[in-house]
Design an enzyme around this catalytic site. Sequence first.
Site, PDB file in Angstrom:
ATOM      1  N   SER A  48      14.955 -87.572 -17.499  1.00  0.00           N
ATOM      2  CA  SER A  48      14.474 -86.252 -17.089  1.00  0.00           C
ATOM      3  C   SER A  48      15.068 -85.857 -15.752  1.00  0.00           C
ATOM      4  O   SER A  48      15.372 -84.687 -15.518  1.00  0.00           O
ATOM      5  CB  SER A  48      12.952 -86.220 -17.038  1.00  0.00           C
ATOM      6  OG  SER A  48      12.446 -87.194 -16.158  1.00  0.00           O
ATOM      7  N   GLU A  49      15.228 -86.829 -14.831  1.00  0.00           N
ATOM      8  CA  GLU A  49      15.912 -86.574 -13.555  1.00  0.00           C
ATOM      9  C   GLU A  49      16.698 -87.783 -13.101  1.00  0.00           C
ATOM     10  O   GLU A  49      16.337 -88.933 -13.408  1.00  0.00           O
ATOM     11  CB  GLU A  49      14.925 -86.193 -12.432  1.00  0.00           C
ATOM     12  CG  GLU A  49      14.381 -84.785 -12.510  1.00  0.00           C
ATOM     13  CD  GLU A  49      12.994 -84.727 -13.096  1.00  0.00           C
ATOM     14  OE1 GLU A  49      12.488 -83.605 -13.314  1.00  0.00           O
ATOM     15  OE2 GLU A  49      12.417 -85.804 -13.355  1.00  0.00           O
ATOM     16  N   THR A  50      17.770 -87.506 -12.380  1.00  0.00           N
ATOM     17  CA  THR A  50      18.543 -88.512 -11.663  1.00  0.00           C
ATOM     18  C   THR A  50      18.633 -88.052 -10.216  1.00  0.00           C
ATOM     19  O   THR A  50      18.947 -86.896  -9.945  1.00  0.00           O
ATOM     20  CB  THR A  50      19.953 -88.670 -12.262  1.00  0.00           C
ATOM     21  OG1 THR A  50      19.838 -89.098 -13.620  1.00  0.00           O
ATOM     22  CG2 THR A  50      20.777 -89.679 -11.482  1.00  0.00           C
ATOM     23  N   HIS A  79       8.360 -86.914  -9.267  1.00  0.00           N
ATOM     24  CA  HIS A  79       8.613 -88.333  -9.503  1.00  0.00           C
ATOM     25  C   HIS A  79       9.954 -88.779  -8.922  1.00  0.00           C
ATOM     26  O   HIS A  79      10.059 -89.912  -8.427  1.00  0.00           O
ATOM     27  CB  HIS A  79       8.410 -88.689 -10.994  1.00  0.00           C
ATOM     28  CG  HIS A  79       9.611 -88.825 -11.847  1.00  0.00           C
ATOM     29  ND1 HIS A  79      10.219 -87.759 -12.460  1.00  0.00           N
ATOM     30  CD2 HIS A  79      10.304 -89.929 -12.234  1.00  0.00           C
ATOM     31  CE1 HIS A  79      11.247 -88.207 -13.178  1.00  0.00           C
ATOM     32  NE2 HIS A  79      11.318 -89.516 -13.059  1.00  0.00           N
TER      33      HIS A  79
END
Length: 298
Positions: A48-50, A79
């Site tokens: 979902s994110e890096t 997060h």
Amino acid sequence: MPAQTVRFAQVDVFTAVPFKGNPLAVVFDADTLTTDQMQQIARWTNLSETAFLLAPTDPAADYRVRIFTPGAELPFAGHPTLGSAHAVRESGYQPKQPGRLVQQCGAGLVELTARGGHIWAFAAPPCRITPLPAERYAALSAGLGLDVDALVEATGEPPFAVDNGAPWLVVRLPSAEACLAVTADPAALGPVTHAAGTHGVALYAPHPAGGPATFEVRCLMSGGGFGVGEDPVTGSANAAIAQLLSLRQKQPGPSYTARQGTALGRDGRVYVDYDPGAGKTWIGGESVTVIEGTFRLP
């Protein structure tokens, strides 16, 4: 010429148990990477994110982070903020002030404090709230498979768009059981969430007394900067819910807990603390490193 490599860690956030939270890839020493390379890596990790850690340009910050979904860069996300702080501390970095970190990101400076063990908490960035016009309730009802007018009557809470750098349409349900029973239609949700200036719906509902947490939370992404699907555990959305409760003077007390990810077989736990004297809302959680290694770049 040897291939360029960058160090990375994969961290599970909002949990102390691997595979029960929300995974985040953290790339260290990313100053030499271009924006295109960062986006390419984020697309490849398919998380979902890096998060990419860079030297700060603001002297007040300990580090700078750029946050990418597989499709776009975000100014802020919860997060990745907690997971980056965990990775920074595990790397051996000593904060400028003990027990405190200042993250520089697209939304500005975000303060974090250590809460013991592997728990860090961030001060939620300022938010804007906008009620969803009643004429859009029918479209939201179609997307959620629920009667939103009946929800508002049952809970006393209309849907609000809340933007703290990551915009969510926040909807209260009457019970945790009802929250977990929602089966949404992402294609139908997209138009109403995007018309509200958001990229997804954050559902929340109370657990009964003695339950596993104060609230059950689910985040249903409907495209835009967030992608599509259900997010396991979401710091920005929990911050939006906490801020909305505070602004409407309906917070359940000076602190509370939220559980998220249940519908996906996860068990994320979010700790919310209000500091009215300082005008801050703190969003905290544990993190655990699951993978450490290096990326080889083309």
